[in-house]
Design an enzyme around this catalytic site. Structure first.
Site, short mmCIF file in Angstrom:
data_model
loop_
_atom_site.label_atom_id
_atom_site.label_comp_id
_atom_site.label_asym_id
_atom_site.label_seq_id
_atom_site.Cartn_x
_atom_site.Cartn_y
_atom_site.Cartn_z
N GLU A 78 32.41 -37.39 55.59
CA GLU A 78 31.12 -37.23 56.08
C GLU A 78 30.83 -37.78 57.44
O GLU A 78 31.43 -38.93 57.96
CB GLU A 78 29.75 -37.98 55.51
CG GLU A 78 30.06 -37.88 54.37
CD GLU A 78 29.24 -36.47 53.81
OE1 GLU A 78 28.79 -36.17 55.38
OE2 GLU A 78 29.63 -35.79 52.59
N ARG A 88 15.94 -37.61 44.18
CA ARG A 88 15.67 -36.77 43.23
C ARG A 88 15.44 -36.58 42.21
O ARG A 88 15.02 -36.50 41.24
CB ARG A 88 16.25 -34.83 43.60
CG ARG A 88 15.86 -33.79 42.67
CD ARG A 88 16.66 -32.27 43.51
NE ARG A 88 18.33 -32.69 43.70
CZ ARG A 88 19.25 -32.93 42.50
NH1 ARG A 88 18.37 -32.61 41.39
NH2 ARG A 88 20.28 -33.29 42.16
N CYS A 141 24.56 -42.13 47.89
CA CYS A 141 26.00 -41.80 48.91
C CYS A 141 25.62 -42.68 50.08
O CYS A 141 25.75 -43.16 50.77
CB CYS A 141 27.08 -40.97 48.83
SG CYS A 141 27.50 -40.89 46.53
N HIS A 165 32.61 -37.00 50.08
CA HIS A 165 32.30 -37.08 49.36
C HIS A 165 33.49 -36.18 48.47
O HIS A 165 34.19 -34.99 48.78
CB HIS A 165 31.17 -36.04 49.57
CG HIS A 165 29.92 -36.54 49.18
ND1 HIS A 165 29.73 -36.96 50.19
CD2 HIS A 165 29.67 -37.26 47.72
CE1 HIS A 165 27.66 -37.54 50.07
NE2 HIS A 165 28.36 -37.75 48.67
#
Ligand code: PCA
Length: 213
Positions: A78, A88, A141, A165
């Site tokens: 990342e 969510r 994350c 990830h």
């Protein structure tokens, strides 16, 4: 040189989280660096508190946090964390913040300060697919990555850090048709290569790794 590497506990109904499964299988020394492994709860706020506790205890030079990205096919390093929590699904303690900043007094975003492209290249050298990602999402994350980079920018300025990830492992996709996965051994090898690149490269590579979308 000391590397603190973290993985998350399982969340979202999964029995395991490949991030900590791979982290706990890493060697204790990689490229001469001492490797310290810590499991982090998949919980907003608490994850950052646990990370900072480990930073204070271990005084690492490098911090790499690892999480599961179910649905991604490759290992993604990342580039950036944003100052937004937008959940969510609920975390492991039932929290689901919507459009809340991670830190009220933080920047809108922070960039990773490890050589992310060198890390991608090193992983690809052993024939494991990897790429730079420009979003860590808006769940725990991204939250933890933002927390890590906020702490680096405000308090622990000598630490270098990023987030990785990893895909599902095979046992997780038995009932998820057409879902990408990677063997746990390959994920562990990829993390080993990423650590090697992180501790041996001071500057990043000047190669294009952008994405059109
Ligand atoms: N993955 C989640 C949180 C914990 C994990 O392993 C995420 O990508 O936000």
């Amino acid at each position: 040189m000391k590397v603190l590497i973290t993985g998350f506990n399982p969340f979202g109904g999964e029995a395991i989280n490949p991030s900590f499964e791979a982290v706990k299988r890493l060697d204790d020394v990689i490229s001469g660096a001492e490797i310290v492994k810590v499991e982090i709860p998949t919980v907003f706020n608490k994850s950052i508190i646990e990370l900072e506790k480990a930073i204070v205890k271990e005084n690492p030079d490098v911090v790499i946090c690892v999480g599961q990205a179910g649905g991604r096919f490759d290992i993604t390093i990342e580039r950036v964390a944003i100052n937004v929590d937008d959940a969510r699904i609920a975390d492991n303690e039932g929290n689901s913040p919507i459009d809340k900043p991670v830190f009220e007094d933080g920047e809108n975003a922070y960039f990773a300060n490890l050589p992310i492209k060198a890390m991608v290249e090193e992983i690809k050298k052993v024939d494991i697919p990897a790429s730079v990602s420009n979003t860590a999402g808006t769940f725990v994350c991204n939250h933890l990555m933002y927390g890590l980079l906020y702490l680096i920018n405000t308090k622990y300025k000598n630490i270098r850090g990023t987030f990785i990830h990893v895909p599902f492992i095979p046992m997780q996709v038995m009932n998820k048709p057409n879902t990408p996965f990677m063997e746990l051994e390959k994920i562990t090898e990829a993390l080993t290569m990423a650590i090697k690149a992180a501790v041996t490269n001071k500057d990043d590579l000047k190669v294009a790794m952008g994405k059109i979308f």
